[in-house]
Design an enzyme around this catalytic site. Structure first.
Site, PDB file in Angstrom:
ATOM      1  N   THR A  33      15.940  64.169  17.309  1.00 59.51           N
ATOM      2  CA  THR A  33      16.333  62.574  17.763  1.00 59.51           C
ATOM      3  C   THR A  33      15.625  61.820  16.643  1.00 59.51           C
ATOM      4  O   THR A  33      14.894  62.302  15.758  1.00 59.51           O
ATOM      5  CB  THR A  33      15.368  62.218  19.097  1.00 59.51           C
ATOM      6  OG1 THR A  33      13.905  62.374  18.581  1.00 59.51           O
ATOM      7  CG2 THR A  33      15.486  63.153  19.865  1.00 59.51           C
ATOM      8  N   ASP A  34      15.907  60.626  16.529  1.00 62.58           N
ATOM      9  CA  ASP A  34      15.123  59.615  15.757  1.00 62.58           C
ATOM     10  C   ASP A  34      13.816  59.478  16.496  1.00 62.58           C
ATOM     11  O   ASP A  34      13.287  59.836  17.629  1.00 62.58           O
ATOM     12  CB  ASP A  34      15.878  58.202  15.365  1.00 62.58           C
ATOM     13  CG  ASP A  34      15.345  57.579  14.039  1.00 62.58           C
ATOM     14  OD1 ASP A  34      14.244  57.957  13.756  1.00 62.58           O
ATOM     15  OD2 ASP A  34      16.006  56.638  13.724  1.00 62.58           O
ATOM     16  N   TYR A  35      12.772  58.728  15.797  1.00 65.00           N
ATOM     17  CA  TYR A  35      11.446  58.338  16.066  1.00 65.00           C
ATOM     18  C   TYR A  35      11.410  57.777  17.715  1.00 65.00           C
ATOM     19  O   TYR A  35      11.744  56.799  17.788  1.00 65.00           O
ATOM     20  CB  TYR A  35      10.738  57.423  15.316  1.00 65.00           C
ATOM     21  CG  TYR A  35       9.182  57.489  15.001  1.00 65.00           C
ATOM     22  CD1 TYR A  35       8.680  57.986  13.864  1.00 65.00           C
ATOM     23  CD2 TYR A  35       8.726  56.719  16.084  1.00 65.00           C
ATOM     24  CE1 TYR A  35       7.348  58.065  13.625  1.00 65.00           C
ATOM     25  CE2 TYR A  35       7.137  56.812  15.837  1.00 65.00           C
ATOM     26  CZ  TYR A  35       6.650  57.361  14.873  1.00 65.00           C
ATOM     27  OH  TYR A  35       5.215  57.145  14.625  1.00 65.00           O
ATOM     28  N   GLY A  84      13.366  58.297  20.239  1.00 60.38           N
ATOM     29  CA  GLY A  84      14.294  58.072  20.500  1.00 60.38           C
ATOM     30  C   GLY A  84      14.690  58.260  22.132  1.00 60.38           C
ATOM     31  O   GLY A  84      15.332  57.712  22.822  1.00 60.38           O
TER      32      GLY A  84
END
Ligand code: BGC
Length: 765
Positions: free
Chosen positions: A288-290, A292
């Protein structure tokens, strides 16, 4: 350690069963499967969930990992990897805890945002794209991989391949601009550069393509905002660069923050499983992104347990920072919302990445402090950075051949970006020591030596608004605000400028005016900088505008009034030298814009490969009622996609097609003669565009299908040849079938997307 030895021995015995596997890849995949099967048999659910967890680096201080909160988690097997932790010592410390103090001794994977170089910083990705030089971009990624791996990193969160057609969006700086074809070539070059042909080497690193998907289409250019588009547009115009990275063998994919079709990418099963894995055959892991996953709570998708299950169900394998997977999946499993088999799949994918990197063979393979000392920030890397930065510079205007400047007399260097080395690397350069980059003032002085005099004044601050100034002087990139009034600063500059032969004005954005969460609703030069420019012009001295920017800016007044404009983006560690090389002509600029420069923000989104509409305005036509145009501005951009001048002139001959009537899988060549009719040797990026005149769905007015960067000595002529096949005519139709349709096509070749020579061909099935 004992359990690891037993594990390895049993794996070795089992490996013997695979000696008859002929194909090397099949064999090593077989070995990997056996190894991971054996390992996973020993893992508890908690340990499996631990592999899905990617916390930040926390507050690790060298030698203290074991006692830190993160160290405790590593020991408990609750961490799969760490990111943005720097130096071999810190990484070795953390790895030691994992492989010596956790029950199963599973190594950690260490990631970082190595976006455009490591300590040797290359130009921002939008600048790299302006070079249109794939070998150069690949080399920059190769050097980044060598340096990062020498410092303990084995995984980079790059390339960022989001198509960006809205310059208000600050992250356009991290992208390759607006075009899917150029973006796809660049995506592949990055992957090759980082991963090389063998991930088990200690100087290659795993790449992670991001942000999957459509992040660049954020509404109104506001970061993290909603995206919504048709599948048609997605498949044809936004998805190709991600797919190109997957086709190039990328090891990992990062999901984007935005929603797609009403479901956030992080929880979007269509995106992460049906498209990415089932259609494209991606075999690596998805991170995932940060935070997310956690952000899906604010998207309105449910509580942490719900969104974590949603993410796993969608196809997420690793959770960056938020720990939703770690803390809630067991409960979801007990409640039947997810299965252990799903956790196993995600865990296996993370373990496979570690296996492919060779971390099970040698968890410390990237932890050689000798390498760190000799392979980072080397003279050779700096030389490459300087050469690369010079290739990214785009000459937007050069009236009366003001440039290149002779090295003589008095040069006034004016502007808030002239003596600011910390801002030269641009956004997202987390591993850099900004104090070691070269400012323009330094670069000019180094290049002119005692042959000319360089006098400097700041002239104005970057912005004249303290609140805005505080927002942009972050991450170790000061703006060096001068407390004097604008008038005092301008007066000082004018006095110096008046005594000089030429004025070089170093203006534009601070590095952090673009990048993440740096959207702007007004993308012109700040008014105080325009005031300075006007005052400099009023001296009557020739003015060269050296423009620093992480995005296309709106520059109608500047284009009207300033004789020479050099768009230099943010050139990285060697920016100052590279700009000086171009200013004085030891390098002839050849950069071409990877994104359209609008006349004003009201034209946004503006991009070259738009559709025709049912009421197009004829080319060159002024306003017409009931046609698709504006009352107050023409439809034309200020500078079109692909645009960029040279100190020399290139003259294109007529476009010649080898045939005008084709059938089936035949190919044609499109050739054009290109002559360097000016005084300087130089390179030209020759661009091939095609228009599909009639389709079962509407087609863009032109699409880039090829380009060649051609070097010509002054006076030299070369014939540039493109071979075109039906492959180049394919697109996703209404049913999302990728095919071409018979009919008439306009083939165009030119030095930018506007000024082209064209010819027509009829192509039957
Ligand atoms: C960015 C990513 C980046 C990640 C880790 C996020 O805020 O969107 O591009 O890789 O942080 O630093």
């Amino acid at each position: 350690m004992k359990s690891k030895l037993i594990l390895l021995t049993s794996v070795l015995i089992m490996n013997c069963m695979f000696v008859f596997a002929q194909d090397k890849v099949v064999q090593s995949n077989g070995e990997m499967k056996v190894f991971i099967d054996a390992l996973m048999k020993k893992m508890t659910i908690d340990e499996k969930l631990g592999q899905l967890n990617l916390p930040g680096s926390g507050d690790i201080v060298t030698g203290q990992t074991s006692n830190s909160d993160i160290g405790k988690k590593i020991k408990e097997g609750k961490v799969g990897g760490l990111f943005n932790i720097k130096t071999v010592d810190k990484i070795r410390d953390a790895q030691k805890v994992a492989v010596e103090e956790s029950r199963l001794n599973i190594p950690l994977i260490f990631g970082m945002d190595v976006i455009h170089g490591y300590q040797t910083v290359f130009p921002i990705p939008l600048g790299l794209a302006a070079s249109w030089d794939m070998a150069l971009i690949e080399k920059s990624a190769r050097i980044a991989a060598v340096e990062a791996s020498a410092d303990g990193i084995c995984w980079t969160f790059s390339p960022m391949v989001d198509i960006a057609r809205d310059p208000r969006w600050g992250r356009i700086a991290e992208s390759a601009g607006e075009d899917a074809y150029l973006g796809s070539q660049i995506a592949k070059a990055f992957v090759r550069g980082y991963q090389g042909d063998d991930l088990t080497k200690n100087n290659t690193i795993m790449a992670c393509v991001k942000h999957f998907a459509l992040y660049g289409a954020a509404e109104a250019g506001r970061d993290y905002n909603t995206t919504d588009m048709s599948r048609q547009r997605m498949y044809n115009e936004y998805l190709p660069p991600y797919k190109a990275a997957v086709d190039a063998g990328i090891g990992s994919v990062m999901c984007s923050f935005n929603e797609i079709d009403g479901i956030p990418a992080t929880g979007n099963k269509w995106l992460l499983t049906e498209l990415l894995r089932d259609e494209w055959g991606f075999g690596g892991f998805v991170v995932t992104d940060y935070t997310g996953i956690n952000e899906m709570i604010d998207h309105g998708m449910g509580d942490l347990q719900t969104v974590s299950a949603l993410a796993l169900n969608a196809g997420v394998d690793m959770d960056m920072v938020g720990e939703g997977l770690l803390t809630t999946l067991k409960k979801s499993m007990d409640e039947g919302k997810i299965t252990e088999a799903q956790i196993d799949i995600a865990c296996r994918r993370v373990l496979e990445a570690k296996y492919k990197l060779g971390l099970f063979d040698d968890p410390y393979k990237y932890c050689d402090s000798k390498r760190a000392k000799i392979e980072i920030f080397t003279p050779e890397h700096l030389k490459a950075a300087r050469e690369t930065a010079a290739q990214t510079i785009v000459l937007l205007k050069n009236e009366n051949q003001l440039l290149p400047l002779p090295i003589k007399g008095k040069i006034a260097l004016i502007g808030p970006l002239a003596d600011n080395k910390e801002n030269m690397p641009g956004t997202w350069s987390v591993a850099a020591d900004f104090t070691r980059s070269v400012s323009l003032l330094q670069g000019l002085k180094d290049v002119v030596g005692d042959r000319a005099e360089v006098a400097y004044a700041m002239g104005t601050n970057i912005v004249n608004d303290s609140a805005l100034d505080a927002r942009i002087s972050v991450f170790g990139k000061p703006t060096y605000t001068d407390k004097r009034s604008l008038k005092e600063l301008i007066d000082e500059a004018v006095e110096i400028a008046s005594k000089s032969d030429v004025i070089v004005a170093a203006l534009g954005e601070a590095a952090e005016m673009s990048g993440e969460c740096s959207s702007r609703s007004d993308i012109s030069l700040p008014v105080n900088q325009q005031d300075l420019l006007k005052a400099l012009l009023a001296t009557g001295k020739p003015v060269v505008l050296v423009l620093f920017a992480g995005r296309p800016l709106t520059l109608p007044w500047e284009n009207e009034n300033i004789p020479a404009i050099l768009n230099v983006w943010f050139g990285g560690t060697e920016a100052g030298h590279a700009i000086a090389d171009v200013l004085f002509g030891s390098v002839n600029p050849s950069g071409k814009l990877p994104a359209t420069f609008p006349q004003n923000v009201g034209q946004i989104p503006i991009f070259y490969n738009h559709k025709n509409t049912g009421r197009p305005l004829a080319e060159g036509q002024g306003f017409q009622k009931f046609r698709s145009n504006y009352l107050d501005v023409t439809n034309e951009p200020l500078f079109p996609f692909g645009y960029g001048l040279s100190y020399t002139q290139f003259t294109y001959g007529e476009l010649i097609l080898s045939k005008s009537q084709l059938k089936g899988n035949q190919t044609i060549t499109a050739s054009i003669s290109l002559t360097n009719t000016g005084k300087y040797d130089g390179a030209e990026v020759v661009q091939l565009y095609i228009r599909d005149l009639i389709g079962s769905v509407t087609r863009p007015v032109k699409e880039l299908k090829g380009f060649q960067k051609v070097f010509l000595k002054a006076g030299e002529t070369k014939t540039v040849i493109f071979t075109i096949s039906p492959e180049d005519l394919k697109f996703y139709n209404y049913d999302l079938k990728y095919d071409w349709e018979a009919g008439d096509f306009v083939i165009m070749i030119g030095g930018n997307s506007r000024d082209v020579k064209s010819a027509q061909v009829n192509w039957l099935k």
